[in-house]
Design an enzyme around this catalytic site. Sequence first.
Site, PDB file in Angstrom:
ATOM      1  N   GLY A 140       0.824  -1.216   0.000  1.00  0.00           N
ATOM      2  CA  GLY A 140       0.000   0.000   0.000  1.00  0.00           C
ATOM      3  C   GLY A 140       0.851   1.256   0.000  1.00  0.00           C
ATOM      4  O   GLY A 140       0.415   2.319  -0.427  1.00  0.00           O
TER       5      GLY A 140
ATOM      6  N   GLU B 298       2.390  -8.249  -1.708  1.00  0.00           N
ATOM      7  CA  GLU B 298       1.155  -8.781  -1.120  1.00  0.00           C
ATOM      8  C   GLU B 298       0.997 -10.287  -1.326  1.00  0.00           C
ATOM      9  O   GLU B 298       0.440 -10.978  -0.488  1.00  0.00           O
ATOM     10  CB  GLU B 298      -0.058  -8.066  -1.688  1.00  0.00           C
ATOM     11  CG  GLU B 298      -0.251  -6.642  -1.174  1.00  0.00           C
ATOM     12  CD  GLU B 298       0.524  -5.596  -1.969  1.00  0.00           C
ATOM     13  OE1 GLU B 298       1.466  -5.965  -2.686  1.00  0.00           O
ATOM     14  OE2 GLU B 298       0.196  -4.409  -1.826  1.00  0.00           O
TER      15      GLU B 298
ATOM     16  N   GLU C  54       1.613   1.782  -3.545  1.00  0.00           N
ATOM     17  CA  GLU C  54       0.342   2.166  -4.187  1.00  0.00           C
ATOM     18  C   GLU C  54       0.034   3.640  -3.905  1.00  0.00           C
ATOM     19  O   GLU C  54      -0.497   4.348  -4.745  1.00  0.00           O
ATOM     20  CB  GLU C  54      -0.786   1.267  -3.689  1.00  0.00           C
ATOM     21  CG  GLU C  54      -0.683  -0.160  -4.211  1.00  0.00           C
ATOM     22  CD  GLU C  54      -1.758  -1.050  -3.652  1.00  0.00           C
ATOM     23  OE1 GLU C  54      -1.733  -1.295  -2.429  1.00  0.00           O
ATOM     24  OE2 GLU C  54      -2.621  -1.513  -4.404  1.00  0.00           O
TER      25      GLU C  54
HETATM   26  N1  T1G Z   1       2.268  -3.796   9.064  1.00  0.00           N
HETATM   27  C1  T1G Z   1       2.461  -3.856  10.394  1.00  0.00           C
HETATM   28  N2  T1G Z   1       3.666  -4.068  10.982  1.00  0.00           N
HETATM   29  C2  T1G Z   1       4.714  -4.222  10.152  1.00  0.00           C
HETATM   30  C3  T1G Z   1       4.601  -4.181   8.745  1.00  0.00           C
HETATM   31  C4  T1G Z   1       3.299  -3.949   8.206  1.00  0.00           C
HETATM   32  N3  T1G Z   1       3.092  -3.856   6.884  1.00  0.00           N
HETATM   33  N4  T1G Z   1       5.833  -4.374   8.217  1.00  0.00           N
HETATM   34  C5  T1G Z   1       6.677  -4.532   9.244  1.00  0.00           C
HETATM   35  N5  T1G Z   1       6.030  -4.435  10.408  1.00  0.00           N
HETATM   36  C6  T1G Z   1       6.616  -4.532  11.739  1.00  0.00           C
HETATM   37  C7  T1G Z   1       7.185  -5.912  12.017  1.00  0.00           C
HETATM   38  O1  T1G Z   1       6.169  -6.781  12.504  1.00  0.00           O
HETATM   39  C8  T1G Z   1       8.229  -5.591  13.068  1.00  0.00           C
HETATM   40  O2  T1G Z   1       7.521  -5.374  14.271  1.00  0.00           O
HETATM   41  C9  T1G Z   1       8.751  -4.222  12.634  1.00  0.00           C
HETATM   42  O3  T1G Z   1       7.732  -3.659  11.784  1.00  0.00           O
HETATM   43  C10 T1G Z   1      10.041  -4.315  11.847  1.00  0.00           C
HETATM   44  O4  T1G Z   1       9.790  -5.235  10.787  1.00  0.00           O
HETATM   45  C11 T1G Z   1      -3.620  -2.642   0.440  1.00  0.00           C
HETATM   46  C12 T1G Z   1      -3.063  -4.920   1.638  1.00  0.00           C
HETATM   47  C13 T1G Z   1       9.385  -3.394   5.695  1.00  0.00           C
HETATM   48  C14 T1G Z   1      11.080  -4.908   4.629  1.00  0.00           C
HETATM   49  O5  T1G Z   1       4.185  -6.953   3.092  1.00  0.00           O
HETATM   50  O6  T1G Z   1       8.632  -6.734   4.408  1.00  0.00           O
HETATM   51  O7  T1G Z   1      -0.093  -3.214   1.780  1.00  0.00           O
HETATM   52  O8  T1G Z   1       8.577  -7.254  15.586  1.00  0.00           O
HETATM   53  O9  T1G Z   1      11.477  -6.942  11.587  1.00  0.00           O
HETATM   54  O10 T1G Z   1      13.652  -6.760   8.663  1.00  0.00           O
HETATM   55  O11 T1G Z   1      -2.252  -3.492  -1.236  1.00  0.00           O
HETATM   56  O12 T1G Z   1       9.016  -5.518   7.647  1.00  0.00           O
HETATM   57  O13 T1G Z   1       9.458  -4.897  15.763  1.00  0.00           O
HETATM   58  O14 T1G Z   1       7.182  -5.487  16.701  1.00  0.00           O
HETATM   59  O15 T1G Z   1      10.475  -7.070   9.253  1.00  0.00           O
HETATM   60  O16 T1G Z   1      13.900  -4.194   8.575  1.00  0.00           O
HETATM   61  C15 T1G Z   1       2.398  -5.068   2.239  1.00  0.00           C
HETATM   62  C16 T1G Z   1       5.974  -6.244   5.149  1.00  0.00           C
HETATM   63  C17 T1G Z   1       1.353  -5.174   3.313  1.00  0.00           C
HETATM   64  C18 T1G Z   1       5.793  -5.408   3.881  1.00  0.00           C
HETATM   65  C19 T1G Z   1      11.326  -4.196   7.005  1.00  0.00           C
HETATM   66  N6  T1G Z   1       3.689  -4.778   2.837  1.00  0.00           N
HETATM   67  N7  T1G Z   1       7.156  -5.818   5.879  1.00  0.00           N
HETATM   68  O17 T1G Z   1      12.061  -5.351   7.316  1.00  0.00           O
HETATM   69  O18 T1G Z   1      12.091  -5.202   9.857  1.00  0.00           O
HETATM   70  S1  T1G Z   1      -0.223  -5.624   2.626  1.00  0.00           S
HETATM   71  C20 T1G Z   1       4.487  -5.793   3.240  1.00  0.00           C
HETATM   72  C21 T1G Z   1       8.412  -6.167   5.453  1.00  0.00           C
HETATM   73  C22 T1G Z   1      -0.693  -4.246   1.735  1.00  0.00           C
HETATM   74  C23 T1G Z   1      -2.239  -3.177   0.120  1.00  0.00           C
HETATM   75  C24 T1G Z   1      -1.910  -4.419   0.858  1.00  0.00           C
HETATM   76  C25 T1G Z   1       9.542  -5.794   6.372  1.00  0.00           C
HETATM   77  C26 T1G Z   1      10.323  -4.544   5.898  1.00  0.00           C
HETATM   78  P1  T1G Z   1       8.234  -5.778  15.688  1.00  0.00           P
HETATM   79  P2  T1G Z   1      10.967  -6.230  10.376  1.00  0.00           P
HETATM   80  P3  T1G Z   1      13.028  -5.386   8.612  1.00  0.00           P
END
Ligand code: T1G
Length: 653
Positions: A101, A124, A104
């Site tokens: 997002g 996603e 996006e």
């Molecule tokens: N939402 C909530 N918390 C998140 C998060 C997210 N999207 N991404 C990371 N965190 C938290 C994670 O749980 C951890 O928390 C802390 O941030 C550090 O993350 C509408 C529906 C960005 C590459 O899939 O790939 O958008 O353990 O340990 O290794 O189309 O996090 O510290 O409490 O992974 O440096 C799409 C998911 C969502 C990206 C960073 N986005 N995140 O990596 O740190 S769906 C993703 C990652 C969406 C739309 C759709 C990685 C990172 P805590 P981390 P990192």
Amino acid sequence: MSSPVQYELQDNIGVITVDNPPVNALSQAVRQGLLDAITQATRDESDAVVIFCAGRTFIAGADIKEFGKPFKAPGLPDLLNTIEACPKPVIAALHGTALGGGFETALAAHYRCALPSAKVGLPEVKLGLLPGAGGTQRTPRLAGVKASLDLFVSGAPIPAGQAQGIGLIDKIIDGDLLDGALAWAKALVSENAPIRRSSEQAVPDYDPSIFDEYRRTLAKRARGQMAPGHIVSAVEAAATLPFDEGLAVERRLFMECMQSPQSAGMRHIFFAERQASKVDGLSKATPRRPVDSVGVIGGGTMGGGIAMSFANAGIPVTMIEISDEALQRGLSIVERNYAGSVKRGKISEEKAAACRGLISGSTDYAALADVDLVIEAVFEDPDLKKKIFTQLDAVCKPGAILATNTSYQDVDAIAAVTARPEDVIGMHFFSPAHIMKLLEVVRGEKTADDVLATVMALAKKIRKVAVVSGVCYGFIGNRMLRPYGKTTQLLLLEGASPQQVDSAMENWGMAMGPLRVFDLAGLDIGYKAREALSNEQKGDPKTYRVPDLLVEAGRLGQKSGSGFYVYDENRKPTPDPVVDEMIQKAAEELGIERREISDDEIVDRLVSALVDEGRKILEEGIAQRSSDIDVVYIYGYGFPASRGGPMFYADQQ
Ligand code: T1G
């Protein structure tokens, strides 16, 4: 509670700053803040708008923690349509990882600039979803159908330069991002640059057959997964329908994915993997010991792979073997692995050379006198391991961490032969160790907290997913594999063939059926382990009768060309009627009436065998939490992420 989104005018440019640590996820407060800010910018005297993020990264996606909870306005798709409708130029300024997002949101802006180090992506699909806020409709209008499908189905982020090359980013900013974005915004205003809405652009020419071609490749690659197929349909809608109709298709498909058990499982694992790295009761302030050099005892398949894991993270390794000939053999395994990775395009020749250069070898333990960590990776002989740890205790400097890669042995018994049991820990890698991500970190009774904290942090550095285990035979994964294997043998004797058991489990989602796994590992390993046990300890003879017959017939598995299957020179398995006869004969001797067994019964009994043992592991406190067990089985044993792991799957049932 102040909003995580600030808005201010800087030289007549409206600057929207999102500040929602740790990754600027699009929580409800962020969405509301963005809506308020863009509404204000639309009305005020600003000439253009810049969307910028504080902290380490631009928005990294929707807030996954909100999924599955009641909807709270404003919805992201509507918010992004409002941003895109702004009558003034909106510029997104990207750094870090603009994902999901977040990207996006950037696509709804009219212009996009980024630091050279920035990455963008729509991952996603890794959560069993698809870009659900216009991404499947805007991206093809900017980058074309093929590039969009590759981006969505792989879920892999791409560097800013590559994104610029396919039209997703307009300008790379060298130096300070915000300064560069403001200067660019002013230039756009002075040039009276058009308001470029991607939703108003036509999808560039494409070959209509691409959609069915993509679906054919997915049939194999993403067997049984919903999201990849839905992604193709969403892009097809972008290519064939007006924007608003395409958006409605995307919404419907997104909701189907969001409500699927597959997405629930994959979202569970996303958090479970991050939770696993946390040790209950261990404060974040626990000091860590420096690990700037590592020793590996043993240059076999495991030792070589472990050495590579550290070298790939830039940590020099000294490999110890018992003779020059064994050492050369070990180093040549490393050489062959790197050459293979270069050949497959996994890493560049330069990177391989740099990593290879970090691995040296010796036959003298004195070479380990100054290393910060030693990992023993010799074969599973408890006496040999104890002998090695006695030597390490004598040679290694005070404070060096002494780890064993044992798959089963008692880490406390190994620690007890040293004068420093608090420095001893288990680091159980999975073969091939330079590829498999799982690392079971076995906490001995006397393992010091700072040793555990050091190893957990080190696991992240060498890009492993670490799970803490207590000391028991087989720790978490291999301990659960035993009842799984025993139940497999009972199913064979009761009437299922090896290929039926394996295909039932592989169709259900396992990467590899149990009999193929045992052939791969080698049937002689279990055979040798049983030789050291009494009949009492061996348990029910039904559970090892057939493997014993196979080993005694010289059928050790892949390594000998046949086991439960016969293998050709490419190790392709073929069912063997000889084995079917062996099983039937053993069943008769054991007085077992054979019958038809359904695939459902096979799946149910094998998954239950894993779950029942997992529950015991939890009750005994060997694993910290059930989600840790899920992480072990998904990252170490090919359990399907779309099922969330054995314990999550059992809870779902
Ligand atoms: N939402 C909530 N918390 C998140 C998060 C997210 N999207 N991404 C990371 N965190 C938290 C994670 O749980 C951890 O928390 C802390 O941030 C550090 O993350 C509408 C529906 C960005 C590459 O899939 O790939 O958008 O353990 O340990 O290794 O189309 O996090 O510290 O409490 O992974 O440096 C799409 C998911 C969502 C990206 C960073 N986005 N995140 O990596 O740190 S769906 C993703 C990652 C969406 C739309 C759709 C990685 C990172 P805590 P981390 P990192």
